[in-house]
Design a protein around this motif. Structure first.
Motif, PDB file in Angstrom:
ATOM      1  N   PHE A  43       0.787  -1.066   0.053  1.00 25.40           N
ATOM      2  CA  PHE A  43      -0.020  -0.099   0.024  1.00 25.40           C
ATOM      3  C   PHE A  43       0.946   1.170  -0.082  1.00 25.40           C
ATOM      4  CE2 PHE A  43      -2.713  -3.423   1.545  1.00 25.40           C
ATOM      5  CZ  PHE A  43      -3.968  -3.093   0.912  1.00 25.40           C
ATOM      6  N   GLY A  44       0.450   2.376  -0.583  1.00 22.79           N
ATOM      7  CA  GLY A  44       1.060   3.567  -0.796  1.00 22.79           C
ATOM      8  C   GLY A  44       0.314   4.510  -0.243  1.00 22.79           C
ATOM      9  N   GLN A  53      -0.194   6.128  11.497  1.00 25.58           N
ATOM     10  CA  GLN A  53      -1.476   5.292  12.071  1.00 25.58           C
ATOM     11  C   GLN A  53      -1.981   4.079  11.305  1.00 25.58           C
ATOM     12  OE1 GLN A  53      -4.175   8.547  12.640  1.00 25.58           O
ATOM     13  NE2 GLN A  53      -5.514   7.094  13.894  1.00 25.58           N
ATOM     14  N   LYS A  54      -1.980   3.963  10.208  1.00 24.32           N
ATOM     15  CA  LYS A  54      -2.396   2.778   9.668  1.00 24.32           C
ATOM     16  C   LYS A  54      -1.655   1.614   9.794  1.00 24.32           C
ATOM     17  CE  LYS A  54      -5.295   5.292   5.933  1.00 24.32           C
ATOM     18  NZ  LYS A  54      -4.872   5.735   4.573  1.00 24.32           N
ATOM     19  N   TRP A  55      -0.360   1.715   9.746  1.00 27.54           N
ATOM     20  CA  TRP A  55       0.815   0.771  10.159  1.00 27.54           C
ATOM     21  C   TRP A  55       0.420  -0.020  11.584  1.00 27.54           C
ATOM     22  CZ3 TRP A  55       4.872   1.527  13.794  1.00 27.54           C
ATOM     23  CH2 TRP A  55       5.778   0.555  13.977  1.00 27.54           C
ATOM     24  N   GLU A  56       0.176   1.048  12.634  1.00 29.31           N
ATOM     25  CA  GLU A  56       0.016   0.712  13.847  1.00 29.31           C
ATOM     26  C   GLU A  56      -1.395  -0.184  13.686  1.00 29.31           C
ATOM     27  OE1 GLU A  56       0.075   4.316  15.894  1.00 29.31           O
ATOM     28  OE2 GLU A  56       2.351   4.348  16.097  1.00 29.31           O
ATOM     29  N   LEU A  58      -3.063  -1.821  11.342  1.00 26.29           N
ATOM     30  CA  LEU A  58      -3.329  -2.829  10.441  1.00 26.29           C
ATOM     31  C   LEU A  58      -2.474  -4.077  10.573  1.00 26.29           C
ATOM     32  CD1 LEU A  58      -4.540  -0.317   7.579  1.00 26.29           C
ATOM     33  CD2 LEU A  58      -5.866  -2.093   8.578  1.00 26.29           C
ATOM     34  N   PRO A  59      -2.710  -5.152   9.725  1.00 22.39           N
ATOM     35  CA  PRO A  59      -1.721  -6.386   9.891  1.00 22.39           C
ATOM     36  C   PRO A  59      -0.284  -5.932   9.697  1.00 22.39           C
ATOM     37  CG  PRO A  59      -3.772  -6.688   8.625  1.00 22.39           C
ATOM     38  CD  PRO A  59      -3.848  -5.496   8.839  1.00 22.39           C
ATOM     39  N   LYS A  60       0.482  -6.706  10.236  1.00 20.79           N
ATOM     40  CA  LYS A  60       1.962  -6.424  10.064  1.00 20.79           C
ATOM     41  C   LYS A  60       2.782  -7.110   8.847  1.00 20.79           C
ATOM     42  CE  LYS A  60       2.308  -3.530  13.722  1.00 20.79           C
ATOM     43  NZ  LYS A  60       1.048  -3.095  13.581  1.00 20.79           N
ATOM     44  N   ASP A  61       2.090  -7.649   8.209  1.00 22.24           N
ATOM     45  CA  ASP A  61       2.676  -8.311   6.900  1.00 22.24           C
ATOM     46  C   ASP A  61       2.354  -7.538   5.648  1.00 22.24           C
ATOM     47  OD1 ASP A  61      -0.120  -9.004   6.773  1.00 22.24           O
ATOM     48  OD2 ASP A  61       0.450 -10.920   5.638  1.00 22.24           O
ATOM     49  N   ILE A  62       1.720  -6.056   5.861  1.00 22.34           N
ATOM     50  CA  ILE A  62       1.487  -4.993   5.072  1.00 22.34           C
ATOM     51  C   ILE A  62       2.983  -4.381   4.491  1.00 22.34           C
ATOM     52  CG2 ILE A  62       0.601  -2.792   4.326  1.00 22.34           C
ATOM     53  CD1 ILE A  62      -2.085  -3.922   5.735  1.00 22.34           C
ATOM     54  N   GLU A  63       3.228  -4.376   3.281  1.00 21.70           N
ATOM     55  CA  GLU A  63       4.531  -3.358   2.959  1.00 21.70           C
ATOM     56  C   GLU A  63       3.965  -2.015   2.917  1.00 21.70           C
ATOM     57  OE1 GLU A  63       6.855  -4.260  -0.505  1.00 21.70           O
ATOM     58  OE2 GLU A  63       7.273  -6.306   0.297  1.00 21.70           O
ATOM     59  N   TRP A  64       4.452  -0.928   3.575  1.00 24.69           N
ATOM     60  CA  TRP A  64       4.041   0.352   3.501  1.00 24.69           C
ATOM     61  C   TRP A  64       5.143   1.230   2.416  1.00 24.69           C
ATOM     62  CZ3 TRP A  64      -0.804   1.638   4.330  1.00 24.69           C
ATOM     63  CH2 TRP A  64      -1.313   0.788   5.387  1.00 24.69           C
ATOM     64  N   HIS A  65       4.624   1.782   1.571  1.00 23.41           N
ATOM     65  CA  HIS A  65       5.474   2.630   0.661  1.00 23.41           C
ATOM     66  C   HIS A  65       5.218   3.965   0.668  1.00 23.41           C
ATOM     67  CE1 HIS A  65       6.494  -0.759  -2.607  1.00 23.41           C
ATOM     68  NE2 HIS A  65       6.479  -1.052  -1.484  1.00 23.41           N
ATOM     69  N   MET A  66       6.140   4.898   1.114  1.00 28.29           N
ATOM     70  CA  MET A  66       5.798   6.253   1.068  1.00 28.29           C
ATOM     71  C   MET A  66       5.968   6.990  -0.245  1.00 28.29           C
ATOM     72  SD  MET A  66       5.324   9.430   1.957  1.00 28.29           S
ATOM     73  CE  MET A  66       4.543   8.728   3.715  1.00 28.29           C
ATOM     74  N   TYR A  77       9.776   9.186  11.805  1.00 28.52           N
ATOM     75  CA  TYR A  77       8.426   8.615  12.255  1.00 28.52           C
ATOM     76  C   TYR A  77       8.154   7.049  11.407  1.00 28.52           C
ATOM     77  CZ  TYR A  77       7.940  13.208  14.438  1.00 28.52           C
ATOM     78  OH  TYR A  77       8.097  14.017  15.228  1.00 28.52           O
ATOM     79  N   MET A  78       8.770   7.211  10.301  1.00 30.40           N
ATOM     80  CA  MET A  78       8.517   5.793   9.460  1.00 30.40           C
ATOM     81  C   MET A  78       9.858   4.918   9.539  1.00 30.40           C
ATOM     82  SD  MET A  78       8.432   7.410   5.550  1.00 30.40           S
ATOM     83  CE  MET A  78       9.506   8.538   4.937  1.00 30.40           C
ATOM     84  N   ALA A  79      10.896   5.270   9.810  1.00 32.58           N
ATOM     85  CA  ALA A  79      11.844   4.399   9.740  1.00 32.58           C
ATOM     86  C   ALA A  79      11.874   3.051  10.176  1.00 32.58           C
ATOM     87  CB  ALA A  79      13.139   5.254  10.345  1.00 32.58           C
ATOM     88  N   GLU A  80      11.007   3.050  11.384  1.00 40.27           N
ATOM     89  CA  GLU A  80      11.060   1.540  11.773  1.00 40.27           C
ATOM     90  C   GLU A  80      10.255   0.668  11.001  1.00 40.27           C
ATOM     91  OE1 GLU A  80       8.672   1.751  15.731  1.00 40.27           O
ATOM     92  OE2 GLU A  80       8.811  -0.384  15.834  1.00 40.27           O
ATOM     93  N   TYR A  81       9.495   1.220   9.949  1.00 40.28           N
ATOM     94  CA  TYR A  81       8.680   0.014   9.261  1.00 40.28           C
ATOM     95  C   TYR A  81       8.549   0.189   7.682  1.00 40.28           C
ATOM     96  CZ  TYR A  81       5.255   3.655   8.951  1.00 40.28           C
ATOM     97  OH  TYR A  81       4.575   4.758   8.651  1.00 40.28           O
ATOM     98  N   VAL A  82       8.922   1.479   7.183  1.00 39.51           N
ATOM     99  CA  VAL A  82       8.600   1.737   5.854  1.00 39.51           C
ATOM    100  C   VAL A  82       9.645   0.959   5.045  1.00 39.51           C
ATOM    101  CG1 VAL A  82      10.183   3.684   5.472  1.00 39.51           C
ATOM    102  CG2 VAL A  82       8.268   3.429   4.207  1.00 39.51           C
ATOM    103  N   THR A  83       8.863   0.299   3.680  1.00 41.98           N
ATOM    104  CA  THR A  83       9.639  -0.655   2.883  1.00 41.98           C
ATOM    105  C   THR A  83      10.371   0.122   1.934  1.00 41.98           C
ATOM    106  OG1 THR A  83       8.019  -2.281   3.128  1.00 41.98           O
ATOM    107  CG2 THR A  83       9.507  -2.561   1.443  1.00 41.98           C
TER     108      THR A  83
END
Ligand SMILES: *Cc1c(COP(=O)(O)O)cnc(C)c1O
Length: 216
Positions: A43-44, A53-56, A58-66, A77-83
């Motif tokens: 998801f982008g 907020q959405k990452w927190e 929603l399911p953790k196997d989602i890949e988040w793209h900025m 703020y996004m360094a922990e999870y952004v792909t």
């Protein structure tokens, strides 16, 4: 048509080598879950706060793209999870992404944004700046980022010839950059209105929002 129907219809038209980023900006979690349940995992978003907020939630196997413009002071703020960060447009920003990724012992993938449109408002490097950046000594020392390609947005116009011309120019730059850096494998170009043209011109990743989720 439902979100799942829209998604399946689009996926059926994409070549296998083209990755679909479902652009969910401004849309509620219920819409994202509908796409997730239909199999979508990438998801982008264009705002860091909204994405986090959405990452927190929603399911953790989602890949988040900025996919939006990134301010240096918000990378943390996004360094922990952004792909994947699509819109990197300065060396300073790359440096900050590297620094923040290191804190989490992660490697964050990045795309360099190239300015191909006629509109002045769209961000990005030109050809000279791109070559300068990939040949910069600093660029080779970043251990917590991996620059894997380029991203661009065509002019918002009905003139298909113009759009094809802009995507073609981005593909040429991509091939040039790829010949100098073997990590390059991603060319992010194409949105709801122009993704078929982008694919014809060699896109490997399309960012589609309204054709999946409806108008914003
Ligand atoms: C919003 C957005 C998209 C998706 O646009 P649609 O026309 O809704 O498909 C793609 N890329 C970027 C950079 C965007 O900001």
């Amino acid at each position: 048509m439902s979100i799942a129907d829209n998604l399946n219809k689009i996926k059926a038209t994409l070549p296998e080598a083209v990755t679909l980023v479902a652009v969910s900006k401004t849309k509620p979690n219920t819409d994202i879950v509908a796409a997730y349940n239909a199999g979508q995992r990438i998801f982008g978003e264009n705002k860091i706060q909204e994405m986090t907020q959405k990452w927190e939630e929603l399911p953790k196997d989602i890949e988040w793209h900025m996919i939006g413009h990134v301010q240096t002071n918000k990378v943390k703020y996004m360094a922990e999870y952004v792909t994947l960060i699509h819109g990197v447009d300065s060396l300073k920003l790359l440096k900050e992404i590297n620094k923040q990724a290191r804190k989490y012992d992660r490697i964050i993938k990045c795309l360099l944004q190239i300015h191909i449109a006629k509109e002045e408002t769209k961000f990005g490097f030109d050809k000279t700046e791109l070559l300068e950046i990939i040949e910069n000594e600093l660029f080779k020392d970043f251990e917590n980022i991996k620059v894997v390609g380029l991203m661009g947005m065509a002019t918002f116009t009905q003139n298909k010839e113009q759009i094809h011309k802009e995507f073609k120019s981005l593909k040429l730059l991509f091939d040039l950059a790829k010949s100098k850096d073997s990590h390059f494998d991603t060319l992010s170009m194409g949105m709801s209105g122009d993704y078929q043209m982008a694919i014809e011109e060699g896109s490997t990743m399309v960012r589609i929002g309204s054709s999946i989720f409806g108008n914003r």
